[in-house]
Motif scaffolding. Sequence first.
Motif, short mmCIF file in Angstrom:
data_model
loop_
_atom_site.label_atom_id
_atom_site.label_comp_id
_atom_site.label_asym_id
_atom_site.label_seq_id
_atom_site.Cartn_x
_atom_site.Cartn_y
_atom_site.Cartn_z
N GLY A 139 0.80 -1.22 0.00
CA GLY A 139 0.00 0.00 0.00
C GLY A 139 0.83 1.27 0.00
O GLY A 139 2.00 1.28 -0.42
N ALA A 140 0.20 2.37 0.45
CA ALA A 140 0.84 3.69 0.44
C ALA A 140 2.19 3.64 1.14
O ALA A 140 2.33 3.07 2.22
CB ALA A 140 -0.07 4.71 1.12
N VAL A 141 3.20 4.25 0.52
CA VAL A 141 4.58 4.05 0.95
C VAL A 141 5.03 5.06 2.00
O VAL A 141 4.64 6.22 1.98
CB VAL A 141 5.52 4.09 -0.27
CG1 VAL A 141 5.51 5.46 -0.94
CG2 VAL A 141 6.95 3.71 0.12
N TYR A 142 5.86 4.59 2.93
CA TYR A 142 6.59 5.41 3.90
C TYR A 142 8.06 5.02 3.81
O TYR A 142 8.39 3.84 3.64
CB TYR A 142 6.11 5.12 5.32
CG TYR A 142 5.12 6.11 5.87
CD1 TYR A 142 4.68 7.21 5.15
CD2 TYR A 142 4.61 5.92 7.15
CE1 TYR A 142 3.75 8.09 5.69
CE2 TYR A 142 3.68 6.80 7.70
CZ TYR A 142 3.26 7.89 6.95
OH TYR A 142 2.34 8.76 7.49
N TYR A 143 8.94 6.01 3.92
CA TYR A 143 10.38 5.75 3.93
C TYR A 143 10.90 5.97 5.34
O TYR A 143 11.19 7.10 5.74
CB TYR A 143 11.08 6.66 2.92
CG TYR A 143 10.65 6.39 1.50
CD1 TYR A 143 11.19 5.32 0.79
CD2 TYR A 143 9.67 7.16 0.89
CE1 TYR A 143 10.77 5.05 -0.51
CE2 TYR A 143 9.24 6.89 -0.41
CZ TYR A 143 9.79 5.84 -1.10
OH TYR A 143 9.37 5.56 -2.36
N ARG A 144 11.03 4.91 6.09
CA ARG A 144 11.52 5.01 7.46
C ARG A 144 13.04 5.23 7.45
O ARG A 144 13.77 4.53 6.75
CB ARG A 144 11.20 3.75 8.25
CG ARG A 144 11.68 3.80 9.70
CD ARG A 144 11.40 2.51 10.46
NE ARG A 144 9.97 2.31 10.69
CZ ARG A 144 9.28 2.91 11.66
NH1 ARG A 144 9.88 3.78 12.45
NH2 ARG A 144 8.00 2.67 11.80
N LEU A 193 14.59 8.35 -5.01
CA LEU A 193 13.30 7.71 -4.86
C LEU A 193 12.55 7.80 -6.19
O LEU A 193 12.61 8.82 -6.87
CB LEU A 193 12.49 8.37 -3.73
CG LEU A 193 13.19 8.39 -2.36
CD1 LEU A 193 12.31 9.08 -1.33
CD2 LEU A 193 13.56 6.99 -1.91
N TYR A 194 11.83 6.75 -6.54
CA TYR A 194 11.29 6.63 -7.89
C TYR A 194 9.89 7.20 -8.05
O TYR A 194 9.31 7.14 -9.14
CB TYR A 194 11.30 5.16 -8.32
CG TYR A 194 12.68 4.55 -8.38
CD1 TYR A 194 13.82 5.35 -8.58
CD2 TYR A 194 12.86 3.18 -8.25
CE1 TYR A 194 15.08 4.79 -8.64
CE2 TYR A 194 14.13 2.60 -8.32
CZ TYR A 194 15.23 3.42 -8.50
OH TYR A 194 16.49 2.86 -8.56
N GLY A 195 9.31 7.72 -6.98
CA GLY A 195 8.00 8.34 -7.11
C GLY A 195 6.86 7.35 -7.21
O GLY A 195 5.76 7.71 -7.68
N LYS A 196 7.07 6.11 -6.78
CA LYS A 196 6.00 5.12 -6.79
C LYS A 196 5.16 5.29 -5.53
O LYS A 196 5.69 5.28 -4.41
CB LYS A 196 6.58 3.70 -6.86
CG LYS A 196 7.38 3.45 -8.15
CD LYS A 196 8.01 2.07 -8.16
CE LYS A 196 8.80 1.85 -9.44
NZ LYS A 196 9.48 0.53 -9.48
N ALA A 197 3.87 5.44 -5.70
CA ALA A 197 2.99 5.76 -4.58
C ALA A 197 2.77 4.58 -3.65
O ALA A 197 2.56 4.76 -2.45
CB ALA A 197 1.64 6.26 -5.10
#
Length: 382
Positions: free
Chosen positions: A312-317, A332-336
Motif C-alpha cells: 500500500g501507500a509508501v513510507y520511507y523510514r 526515490l522513484y515516485g512510486k505511490a
Amino acid sequence: MKIGILGGGQLGRMLLQAAFNYPVELHVLDPDPQAPCAAATPYFKTGSLQDEATVYAFGKQVEVLTIEIENVNVAALKRLQAEGVKVYPQPHVIETIQDKRLQKQFFVQHQIPTAPFVLIDHPSDLHKHANFLPAFMKVGKGGYDGRGVLPLHSPADFAQAFQAPSLLEKAADIHKEISVIVARNEAGEVRAFPPVEMVFDPQLNLVDYLLSPAQLTEEQAAEAQSIACRLIEALDMVGILAVEMFLNRDGSLWVNEVAPRPHNSGHHTIEANYTSQYEQHLRAITNMPLGCTDSRCAAAMVNLLGEAGHYGAVYYRGLKRALARKGVYVHLYGKAETKPGRKMGHVTLIDDDPDSLQANIRYIKEVLKVESRAAVSGNPQE
C-alpha cells in the motif's frame, strides 16, 4: 528533437532527468497512468506497449524512439523504422534479446563466451538431459528480475518445469557476478564503463547492492570490457547495453544476460562517473560524441526494495538519518505504493575508503526501510 520512450518506469524517469540539460523533448508511453514518469513530463501518454497500433501511433509523433523495457511490440517498431523513424536500439536487437533462447544462440554464433546450454521445447525434453544437472531452466520469453528462472538439482525437480519454450543452462562455478555498461552511437563509436560487482539478495534474486569498480585484476576488467564491446558491435546496436557476466572460479568470464537499455547496474554512474549511463544513452541515440566513462571515485549502490509484509501507500523510514550521512545520494522513484521486493528507489554511496564504503552499505541497509503507511507508527523520516 522529439524523442519517444516506450516505458515510463524509474529508468525512463532518470532518462528524463538527464535530458533536461539537452535540446530534446521527451515523450513517454506507459500503460500505468501513475508510472514514475507521469509527473515528470507533460508529454506522458497512457497506452499498451504490446499493442501494435498504439506503439505505432506513438512512434509516428517522434523522430527517435527508444525503450526502457524490452517487452514492447516489435512489429510496430519495424514499421516505424521502415518509414524513417530512428528506432534505437534497433528492432532486430530487441527481438533477439526478448527471447533468451535467441539471445544465447546469438552468443554462440558470435563467439561470445557463455554457459553451455540446451534448448527445451517441452518439459518432457528435460529427461533427455538429466546428466546436464545441476542447471538452471530459463523461460525463453517474459522472464525478468529473477522471474522465469528455476534451479534444477535433480530429475525430481522436473515436476516444477516451465510449460513454455525454455533453455537449460549449465550451472556456473561463480566467483563473482559483474556487469559492464557499454554504449555505441550511430557513427560506430563505442565506450564501456568500468565493470561493477553485483551482490544478490538470495531470496528475491535481485541485486541487493553493487560495488564500483568491481574487485578484479586489470586483466579481468579489460577482458570484461572487451567482451561487452565485441557484443554491442556484433549486434550492430545503437544505444546502451548492460552486459551481465559470471566470473567463474577458474578465472573465465561468461556472459549471462544482456539488456538493451539503461540498467540497475548503472545507477551509480549518476554520481560516480564523468558521464552517467542515462546521458550516455541520450548521446548514443542522438549521435552525439560519447562521454568519458571513467569513474570519479569508488562507489556503491544499494537497492531500496519494499519490505516483506508491507503493501500500500509508501513510507520511507529512516530517510533523515540516511541523508545526514556524508556521501549519501538518495533516489526515490515516485512510486505511490509499495509491495514486498518492489524496486522503490536506490542509494548511491561515494567513498574512496573500502572499509568506510562497506560500513555505509551496512548503515543504509539497517536504517532506511521501505514500509507501508498503514503498518508504520511514528515519524517514518526519523
